[in-house]
Scaffold this motif. Structure first.
Motif, short mmCIF file in Angstrom:
data_model
loop_
_atom_site.label_atom_id
_atom_site.label_comp_id
_atom_site.label_asym_id
_atom_site.label_seq_id
_atom_site.Cartn_x
_atom_site.Cartn_y
_atom_site.Cartn_z
N LEU A 55 7.67 0.36 2.08
CA LEU A 55 8.52 -0.56 1.31
C LEU A 55 9.16 -1.60 2.22
CD1 LEU A 55 10.26 1.81 -1.27
CD2 LEU A 55 8.64 -0.04 -1.77
N ALA A 56 9.62 -1.16 3.39
CA ALA A 56 10.21 -2.09 4.35
C ALA A 56 9.19 -3.11 4.81
CB ALA A 56 10.78 -1.33 5.55
N MET A 59 8.58 -5.63 1.96
CA MET A 59 9.65 -6.62 1.81
C MET A 59 9.70 -7.60 2.98
SD MET A 59 10.75 -5.77 -1.07
CE MET A 59 10.78 -4.37 -2.20
N GLY A 60 9.38 -7.12 4.16
CA GLY A 60 9.49 -7.98 5.34
C GLY A 60 8.18 -8.57 5.82
N GLN A 62 6.16 -10.80 4.51
CA GLN A 62 6.05 -12.26 4.38
C GLN A 62 6.80 -12.97 5.51
OE1 GLN A 62 4.12 -13.83 2.23
NE2 GLN A 62 4.69 -15.78 3.19
N THR A 132 1.26 -9.39 0.07
CA THR A 132 2.43 -10.27 0.15
C THR A 132 2.05 -11.69 0.54
OG1 THR A 132 2.83 -9.56 2.44
CG2 THR A 132 4.00 -8.38 0.71
N THR A 139 6.17 -9.69 -5.45
CA THR A 139 6.56 -8.55 -4.62
C THR A 139 6.98 -7.35 -5.46
OG1 THR A 139 7.31 -10.08 -2.89
CG2 THR A 139 8.10 -7.81 -2.76
N SER A 140 7.65 -7.60 -6.59
CA SER A 140 8.06 -6.48 -7.44
C SER A 140 6.85 -5.75 -8.01
CB SER A 140 8.96 -6.98 -8.57
OG SER A 140 8.28 -7.95 -9.37
N ALA A 143 5.44 -3.67 -5.29
CA ALA A 143 6.29 -2.49 -5.08
C ALA A 143 5.99 -1.42 -6.13
CB ALA A 143 7.77 -2.88 -5.13
#
Length: 204
Positions: A55-56, A59-60, A62, A132, A139-140, A143
């Motif tokens: 998950l990290a 999110m990161g 991109q 991503t 992104t959601s 996820a």
């Protein structure tokens, strides 16, 4: 409907690269000496760590791409190569067994090798990076796909002892090879898509 299909496709891709079937012998061998009362707790801890890492990275990812100025076609080609190599190892496992990532001698593993690279391996992280980059606004959705793939992976691995005894090691190995063939096909498609995009830009 199209968006849902794309999310489902991403979930299937992530499920394949996490390789829960191939990691059943690895989990079984590393946890067989752990007391039964702690076995599922250790497995749950490792799976949660893997989910947190992925998950990290999702999110990161991109921000990493923007920082390194990596193009979409480059990620597609590189991701296809990585997934292809993982698929090859699933179809033709290395001598000694232990799934794609081999064995470890530790009695109670912590982070390595069950969480990383067992579940959150380079192939899964490459796939997340590709998602991503291709559609960062979703992104959601990615996820959700990741959580669905992780939940399916966790369910299979929690049942690993039962599955290994019920199906037998030969059936487990056969299922891993089938998953490897599917992953190879996805990897080739990803590679060709990235190569076509690169050639199209080069000829303009």
């Amino acid at each position: 409907m199209e968006a849902n299909m794309k999310t489902l496709s991403a979930a299937i891709l992530l499920f394949l690269v996490m390789d829960p079937i191939g990691n059943i012998p690895l989990f079984f061998s590393l946890l067989k000496d752990v007391p039964p009362k702690r076995r599922y707790r250790v497995m749950g801890r490792e799976l949660l760590i893997a989910l947190g890492v992925m998950l990290a990275f999702l999110m990161g990812g991109q921000h990493i791409i923007n920082l390194l100025q990596i193009k979409t076609d480059s990620i597609s080609i590189a991701g296809g190569i990585v997934l292809f190599l993982i698929g090859i190892r699933m179809v033709f496992p290395p001598a000694g067994g232990g799934g794609v990532f081999g064995h470890s001698s530790e009695r109670e593993p912590f982070i390595v090798p069950l969480a990383i690279p067992g579940v959150a391996g380079p192939s899964a992280l490459s796939a997340l990076l590709l998602l991503t980059q291709t559609q960062p606004v979703r992104t959601s959705d990615w996820a959700m796909a990741l959580c669905a793939a992780w939940a399916a992976t966790a369910m299979i691995l929690f049942c690993s002892t039962f599955l290994l005894r019920w199906l037998g090691e030969s059936v487990i190995n056969a299922l891993e090879r089938v998953m490897g063939m599917l992953l190879i096909a996805l990897a080739v498609q990803m590679f060709l898509k990235g190569l076509a995009a690169y050639l199209h830009l080069s000829l303009q």
